[in-house]
Design an enzyme around this catalytic site. Sequence first.
Site, short mmCIF file in Angstrom:
data_model
loop_
_atom_site.label_atom_id
_atom_site.label_comp_id
_atom_site.label_asym_id
_atom_site.label_seq_id
_atom_site.Cartn_x
_atom_site.Cartn_y
_atom_site.Cartn_z
CG ASP A 101 41.75 -9.53 38.89
OD1 ASP A 101 40.57 -9.62 39.28
OD2 ASP A 101 42.23 -10.28 38.01
CG HIS B 233 38.61 -12.63 39.74
ND1 HIS B 233 39.90 -12.29 39.36
CD2 HIS B 233 38.62 -13.97 39.94
CE1 HIS B 233 40.65 -13.38 39.32
NE2 HIS B 233 39.90 -14.41 39.68
CD GLU C 1 41.31 -17.31 41.43
OE1 GLU C 1 40.81 -16.78 40.43
OE2 GLU C 1 41.20 -18.51 41.70
CD GLU D 146 35.78 -20.43 39.09
OE1 GLU D 146 35.28 -20.88 38.06
OE2 GLU D 146 36.69 -19.58 39.09
#
Length: 483
Positions: A275, A244, A273, A167
Amino acid sequence: MSSSSAGAFSTRTRLILIMGVTAALAAVSPIAGLSTARAADPTLHQLAAAKGKYFGSATDNPELTDTAYTAILGSEFGQITPGNSMKWDTTEPTRNTFAFTKGDAVVSLAKSHNQIVRAHTLVWHNQLPSWVSSLPTTEVQAAMENHITQVATHYAGQVYAWDVVNEPFNEDGTFRTSVFYNAMGSGYIATALRAARAADPTAKLYINDYNTDGTGAKADAMYNLASSLKAQGVPLDGIGFQGHLAIQYGFPTNMQANLQRFADLGLDVAITELDVRMILPRDATKDATQSTYYTNVVNACLAVNRCVGITIWDYTDKYSWVPSVFSGQGAALPWDENLAKKPAYTAIFKALGGIVSTSSPSPSGPSPSTPAPPTGCKVVYSASPWTEGTGVGGFTANITVTNTSATPVSGWTLRFSLPSGQTLTQSGWNATYAVSGQAVTATNLSYNATIPANGSTSFGFNGRWSGSYSSPAAFTLNNVTCS
Ligand code: G3I
């Protein structure tokens, strides 16, 4: 759009064809029921592996005492990521005192299930102990390099990839002003990657971020960074797209094209990651939208040769990070809080090439009849072996048997010998397997007992190899040698 067989294991995937025809790699027979798995269903990872990718999940140490949870974690996925236990606040809570117990537990779990590990993460502004944040700027680089060296050395040879830098960008594409950026400018990223490569020469080294899945200012900034690092010869192997997503914000713009432009720089890409959250309560309409998002992500990865795999950020709503951070949101994962599969699971299964039948399930089990010999048969054995260290690795084998006789075969047994050093690690799919030494006997289940005249059936299993990989040399079907 290109096919994806190189993908995750591009330098090490081999397609072994025995006796003729090109195999369809996704050797998956119909399953019954829309969302209820049976023992013979292929797992998401098996489906992904047949397309040269992995399918994985994040996990976390507190969950590992939940045996219902770990049973699915261990069987459904080919890759795991520790959600917290390799982060700086866990691995170096006080300066130069390292703690690897939790991370080691995840690596050990992965090994016991023949899973690869995406290690996460070495340099991140979050979950950073206060001693790092309060260092004088003159000491930050040495502390960062020491952290990377100690942690990456500890896990060297045991992990497939590292999210070296996590990030680094703000939403507008400017660099985030972390303690690392403040001390070293954007050069901290190259410094971190070089330290990681020195400590672990084999792990794939990634930069990972969120809201870079589709095109936009933040993705452009990542692209420019990646181009620049590649041009400078900095050891960067891949870009992680966290994924995400939230159904209320729309699907990322041009995701496939965005992944492809990074791949075109000579980088691997991974969905790291994934979802897809929603505003609660969950309902059928939201589930359907969520399923579309999961399908789109899988399709985007499958369409990009260098998209190596997909990781969901834990697999069950029971352990999702979402509700604690986004109040009133959740239900983001393909399994619900009772570990039951949701429509999102079926969407992923289908997008990966699984065939879902709405017909009633036939009870599975070996055929009780005495199989009659065919007059002719042909076997195509397709294996995707990968290497996890010197002379060791795993493989997924897909077998297609064709009955070349003029009459159907009713009930079948295929026998072959695994080469020395190879073992079956899972019960496989679409057949019952019996193993004695290296001898393997695969017997039909009730729903695929008949192989029509000139028809085929496909089944498979996962295994381990050591030494060097080779495929079985000979096969018999109902005691007749296949030509
Ligand atoms: O371990 C403590 C526990 O002792 C304490 O009782 C409890 C009370 O809140 O907190 C526990 O720590 C929590 C930790 O997860 C372990 O469960 C932290 O509060 C909590 O903030 C932390 O959340 C993690 C989050 O990163 C932190 O930013 C999530 O589990 C983890 O899934 C999440 O993962 C991140 C990725 O690393 C990077 N990308 C985004 C992703 C989602 O936020």
